[in-house]
Design a protein around this motif. Structure first.
Motif, PDB file in Angstrom:
ATOM      1  N   LEU A   1     -16.648  -7.646 -11.306  1.00 25.35           N
ATOM      2  CA  LEU A   1     -17.743  -7.201 -12.162  1.00 25.35           C
ATOM      3  C   LEU A   1     -18.961  -6.964 -11.269  1.00 25.35           C
ATOM      4  O   LEU A   1     -19.365  -7.844 -10.508  1.00 25.35           O
ATOM      5  CB  LEU A   1     -18.060  -8.252 -13.233  1.00 25.35           C
ATOM      6  CG  LEU A   1     -18.852  -7.812 -14.467  1.00 25.35           C
ATOM      7  CD1 LEU A   1     -18.698  -8.852 -15.579  1.00 25.35           C
ATOM      8  CD2 LEU A   1     -20.331  -7.608 -14.171  1.00 25.35           C
ATOM      9  N   VAL A   2     -19.548  -5.761 -11.342  1.00 28.63           N
ATOM     10  CA  VAL A   2     -20.704  -5.399 -10.532  1.00 28.63           C
ATOM     11  C   VAL A   2     -21.953  -5.405 -11.399  1.00 28.63           C
ATOM     12  O   VAL A   2     -21.979  -4.800 -12.472  1.00 28.63           O
ATOM     13  CB  VAL A   2     -20.527  -4.002  -9.898  1.00 28.63           C
ATOM     14  CG1 VAL A   2     -21.735  -3.638  -9.027  1.00 28.63           C
ATOM     15  CG2 VAL A   2     -19.241  -3.944  -9.075  1.00 28.63           C
ATOM     16  N   VAL A   3     -22.995  -6.108 -10.937  1.00 25.83           N
ATOM     17  CA  VAL A   3     -24.230  -6.217 -11.712  1.00 25.83           C
ATOM     18  C   VAL A   3     -25.415  -6.245 -10.767  1.00 25.83           C
ATOM     19  O   VAL A   3     -25.308  -6.732  -9.634  1.00 25.83           O
ATOM     20  CB  VAL A   3     -24.201  -7.498 -12.597  1.00 25.83           C
ATOM     21  CG1 VAL A   3     -24.149  -8.746 -11.745  1.00 25.83           C
ATOM     22  CG2 VAL A   3     -25.379  -7.541 -13.550  1.00 25.83           C
ATOM     23  N   GLY A   4     -26.550  -5.714 -11.204  1.00 23.60           N
ATOM     24  CA  GLY A   4     -27.767  -5.737 -10.402  1.00 23.60           C
ATOM     25  C   GLY A   4     -28.599  -6.960 -10.730  1.00 23.60           C
ATOM     26  O   GLY A   4     -28.415  -7.616 -11.746  1.00 23.60           O
TER      27      GLY A   4
ATOM     28  N   ASP B   1     -14.289 -12.164 -10.027  1.00 26.15           N
ATOM     29  CA  ASP B   1     -15.216 -12.031  -8.916  1.00 26.15           C
ATOM     30  C   ASP B   1     -16.424 -11.236  -9.407  1.00 26.15           C
ATOM     31  O   ASP B   1     -16.294 -10.367 -10.280  1.00 26.15           O
ATOM     32  CB  ASP B   1     -14.562 -11.291  -7.750  1.00 26.15           C
ATOM     33  CG  ASP B   1     -13.536 -12.153  -7.019  1.00 26.15           C
ATOM     34  OD1 ASP B   1     -13.302 -13.291  -7.456  1.00 26.15           O
ATOM     35  OD2 ASP B   1     -12.966 -11.666  -6.026  1.00 26.15           O
ATOM     36  N   VAL B   2     -17.585 -11.513  -8.834  1.00 27.17           N
ATOM     37  CA  VAL B   2     -18.815 -10.834  -9.251  1.00 27.17           C
ATOM     38  C   VAL B   2     -19.537 -10.321  -8.010  1.00 27.17           C
ATOM     39  O   VAL B   2     -19.781 -11.085  -7.066  1.00 27.17           O
ATOM     40  CB  VAL B   2     -19.750 -11.760 -10.044  1.00 27.17           C
ATOM     41  CG1 VAL B   2     -21.035 -11.022 -10.439  1.00 27.17           C
ATOM     42  CG2 VAL B   2     -19.050 -12.305 -11.290  1.00 27.17           C
ATOM     43  N   LEU B   3     -19.880  -9.038  -8.017  1.00 24.71           N
ATOM     44  CA  LEU B   3     -20.672  -8.453  -6.942  1.00 24.71           C
ATOM     45  C   LEU B   3     -22.092  -8.265  -7.464  1.00 24.71           C
ATOM     46  O   LEU B   3     -22.329  -7.464  -8.369  1.00 24.71           O
ATOM     47  CB  LEU B   3     -20.085  -7.105  -6.511  1.00 24.71           C
ATOM     48  CG  LEU B   3     -20.847  -6.355  -5.408  1.00 24.71           C
ATOM     49  CD1 LEU B   3     -20.854  -7.177  -4.116  1.00 24.71           C
ATOM     50  CD2 LEU B   3     -20.242  -4.972  -5.168  1.00 24.71           C
ATOM     51  N   VAL B   4     -23.030  -9.018  -6.907  1.00 29.57           N
ATOM     52  CA  VAL B   4     -24.427  -8.973  -7.332  1.00 29.57           C
ATOM     53  C   VAL B   4     -25.218  -8.152  -6.321  1.00 29.57           C
ATOM     54  O   VAL B   4     -25.163  -8.424  -5.111  1.00 29.57           O
ATOM     55  CB  VAL B   4     -25.027 -10.386  -7.446  1.00 29.57           C
ATOM     56  CG1 VAL B   4     -26.466 -10.316  -7.934  1.00 29.57           C
ATOM     57  CG2 VAL B   4     -24.186 -11.245  -8.390  1.00 29.57           C
ATOM     58  N   VAL B   5     -25.948  -7.159  -6.828  1.00 28.91           N
ATOM     59  CA  VAL B   5     -26.707  -6.271  -5.952  1.00 28.91           C
ATOM     60  C   VAL B   5     -28.197  -6.528  -6.175  1.00 28.91           C
ATOM     61  O   VAL B   5     -28.771  -6.066  -7.162  1.00 28.91           O
ATOM     62  CB  VAL B   5     -26.372  -4.792  -6.238  1.00 28.91           C
ATOM     63  CG1 VAL B   5     -27.065  -3.886  -5.217  1.00 28.91           C
ATOM     64  CG2 VAL B   5     -24.879  -4.563  -6.220  1.00 28.91           C
ATOM     65  N   PRO B   6     -28.842  -7.275  -5.303  1.00 26.83           N
ATOM     66  CA  PRO B   6     -30.257  -7.587  -5.499  1.00 26.83           C
ATOM     67  C   PRO B   6     -31.145  -6.371  -5.268  1.00 26.83           C
ATOM     68  O   PRO B   6     -30.801  -5.472  -4.492  1.00 26.83           O
ATOM     69  CB  PRO B   6     -30.544  -8.671  -4.442  1.00 26.83           C
ATOM     70  CG  PRO B   6     -29.206  -9.111  -3.948  1.00 26.83           C
ATOM     71  CD  PRO B   6     -28.298  -7.944  -4.123  1.00 26.83           C
ATOM     72  N   ARG B   7     -32.271  -6.389  -5.942  1.00 27.39           N
ATOM     73  CA  ARG B   7     -33.273  -5.360  -5.714  1.00 27.39           C
ATOM     74  C   ARG B   7     -33.747  -5.442  -4.261  1.00 27.39           C
ATOM     75  O   ARG B   7     -34.004  -6.519  -3.743  1.00 27.39           O
ATOM     76  CB  ARG B   7     -34.454  -5.576  -6.653  1.00 27.39           C
ATOM     77  CG  ARG B   7     -35.561  -4.555  -6.480  1.00 27.39           C
ATOM     78  CD  ARG B   7     -36.726  -4.924  -7.361  1.00 27.39           C
ATOM     79  NE  ARG B   7     -37.866  -4.083  -7.072  1.00 27.39           N
ATOM     80  CZ  ARG B   7     -39.103  -4.335  -7.452  1.00 27.39           C
ATOM     81  NH1 ARG B   7     -39.338  -5.448  -8.129  1.00 27.39           N
ATOM     82  NH2 ARG B   7     -40.077  -3.518  -7.151  1.00 27.39           N
ATOM     83  N   GLY B   8     -33.831  -4.277  -3.610  1.00 29.76           N
ATOM     84  CA  GLY B   8     -34.249  -4.252  -2.222  1.00 29.76           C
ATOM     85  C   GLY B   8     -33.099  -4.321  -1.248  1.00 29.76           C
ATOM     86  O   GLY B   8     -33.313  -4.404  -0.045  1.00 29.76           O
ATOM     87  N   SER B   9     -31.857  -4.247  -1.754  1.00 31.74           N
ATOM     88  CA  SER B   9     -30.696  -4.335  -0.870  1.00 31.74           C
ATOM     89  C   SER B   9     -30.247  -2.977  -0.371  1.00 31.74           C
ATOM     90  O   SER B   9     -29.256  -2.864   0.333  1.00 31.74           O
ATOM     91  CB  SER B   9     -29.530  -4.994  -1.612  1.00 31.74           C
ATOM     92  OG  SER B   9     -29.110  -4.166  -2.687  1.00 31.74           O
TER      93      SER B   9
END
Length: 302
Positions: free
Chosen positions: A243-246, A272-280
Motif C-alpha cells: 500500500l503506497v501512501v503520502g 507492506d506499506v510504502l510511505v512517501v514523506p513530503r520533501g522526498s
C-alpha cells in the motif's frame, strides 16, 4: 523512481532478517546497491556489542550478496541511534525497515519507532511486514486526486514493473455533516455527493492514463468515509501486498493529537506499506493530506 541505493535497517532478529531479504529482493529487481545497518527498533542505542553486531552484519551481507546476486555493504556505524539512521538515509533512494513496536510508555507520546523515523528522514520508507519470498503482485496507491498523486502513482509503477497497480480514493464525507448542520437540503447534499464522485472518477481516469505503457494494468476504485480506514479495507479486499501512501512532516505532538492518514494506515494495514514523506522528491502540497482533499470539484473547493 530510479532506485540506485537501498538502506535496510535490522535489529539482527528473525524479523530484521526478513526486512533485509525484502530490501535485497528490491535491490535485485532494480540493480541497486544494498546497505545494511544495525539498529534496535527502539532507536535508543545499541543493545548488541559492537563486535557481535559487526559479525552478524558481515555474515548477513555475504548471504544477501550470494543469494540475490547484488552488491551489498554493511554500514560501519553500530550506534543504533535514530540520528545515525537519518544521516545514512540521506545517501539512499529507499529506506526499508520492520514494524516492531516499542512497549515503552514514552512511545505513546513520542510515537512508535517507524513514526519517529518518518519524521526524521525525507526519503520513501518501506515498512516490511510480509515474507519476501515473492515480488509484489498487486500495489494499492491511496491518492487524493491532486497533482501530487501523480507522483505517487509514478512511484508505484516504477517500484515494481511486474505488479498490477490499483488506485484508490476515499470521498471525504465530513463536509456533509456541516451542510446538514447548516440546514442544507438532502437533495443539495446528494447532488454535491454525485458531483464529487463524478469529479473523482474523471481524475482517477486521468491518473490511470498518465502511463500508456501500464494503462491496461491499472485499475481504480472509489470509497467513502475515513480515508485511512477505507484504504486499509480496500487493501484487504483487493489482497494488495503493498500500500503506497503520502505523508506530511508532522511533529510528534501533531501526530499524537490529530494523527495522519499514513500513521493510521501503518497501524491498521496488514500489508507492506510504502510511505512517501513530503520533501522526498515525491512531495505533497502543503495544504493536502493523502486521500483526504481533492474530492470536491474545483468550483466547490474552498
Amino acid at each position: 523512481m530510479h532506485i540506485q541505493s537501498i538502506l535496510a535497517i535490522t535489529d539482527l532478529s528473525a524479523r530484521g532478517h526478513r526486512t533485509v531479504r525484502r530490501a535485497a529482493s528490491i535491490a535485485a529487481a532494480h540493480g541497486a546497491l544494498l546497505k545494511i545497518m544495525y539498529a534496535p527498533m527502539a532507536f535508543a542505542g545499541a543493545t548488541e556489542t559492537g563486535a557481535h553486531a559487526a559479525r552478524h552484519l558481515a555474515g548477513l551481507a555475504i548471504e544477501m550478496a550470494e543469494g540475490f546476486g547484488i552488491l551489498v555493504k554493511k554500514v560501519d556505524d553500530l550506534s543504533g541511534r535514530l540520528e545515525a539512521i537519518a544521516q545514512e538515509a540521506r545517501w539512499c533512494d529507499l529506506l526499508v525497515v520492520g514494524d516492531a513496536r516499542d512497549p515503552c510508555t514514552l512511545a505513546v507520546f513520542h510515537g512508535q519507532p517507524v513514526a519517529r523515523l518518518l519524521r526524521a528522514v525525507r526519503k520513501p520508507v518501506l515498512v516490511a511486514r510480509l515474507d519476501a519470498a515473492t515480488r509484489y503482485r498487486r500495489i494499492l496507491v491511496a491518492v487524493d486526486l491532486t497533482d501530487a498523486s501523480r507522483h505517487l502513482v509514478e512511484l508505484a509503477w516504477a517500484f515494481d514493473d511486474t505488479a498490477e497497480v490499483e488506485l484508490f480514493h476515499a470521498l471525504n464525507t465530513l463536509h456533509e455533516g456541516k451542510l446538514r448542520y447548516a440546514d442544507v437540503s438532502d437533495y443539495t447534499i446528494k447532488s454535491l455527493r454525485h458531483a464529487c464522485a463524478r469529479h473523482a472518477r474523471e481524475r482517477m481516469l486521468s491518473l490511470s492514463d498518465s502511463s500508456t505503457a501500464r494503462r491496461n494494468r491499472v485499475v481504480s476504485a472509489i470509497g467513502q468515509g475515513d480515508p485511512a480506514r477505507q484504504a486499509t479495507v480496500q487493501q484487504q479486499y483487493s489482497k494488495a501486498e503493498l500500500l503506497v501512501v503520502g505523508k506530511h512532516g508532522h511533529s510528534a505532538i501533531a501526530d499524537f493529537v490529530f494523527g495522519s492518514v499514513a500513521q493510521r494506515v501503518l497501524k491498521w494495514s496488514v500489508s507492506d506499506v510504502l510511505v512517501v514523506p513530503r520533501g522526498s522528491g515525491f512531495s505533497l502540497p502543503a495544504h493536502a493530506e493523502p486521500a483526504t482533499q481533492g474530492a470536491l470539484p474545483p468550483a466547490l473547493r474552498q
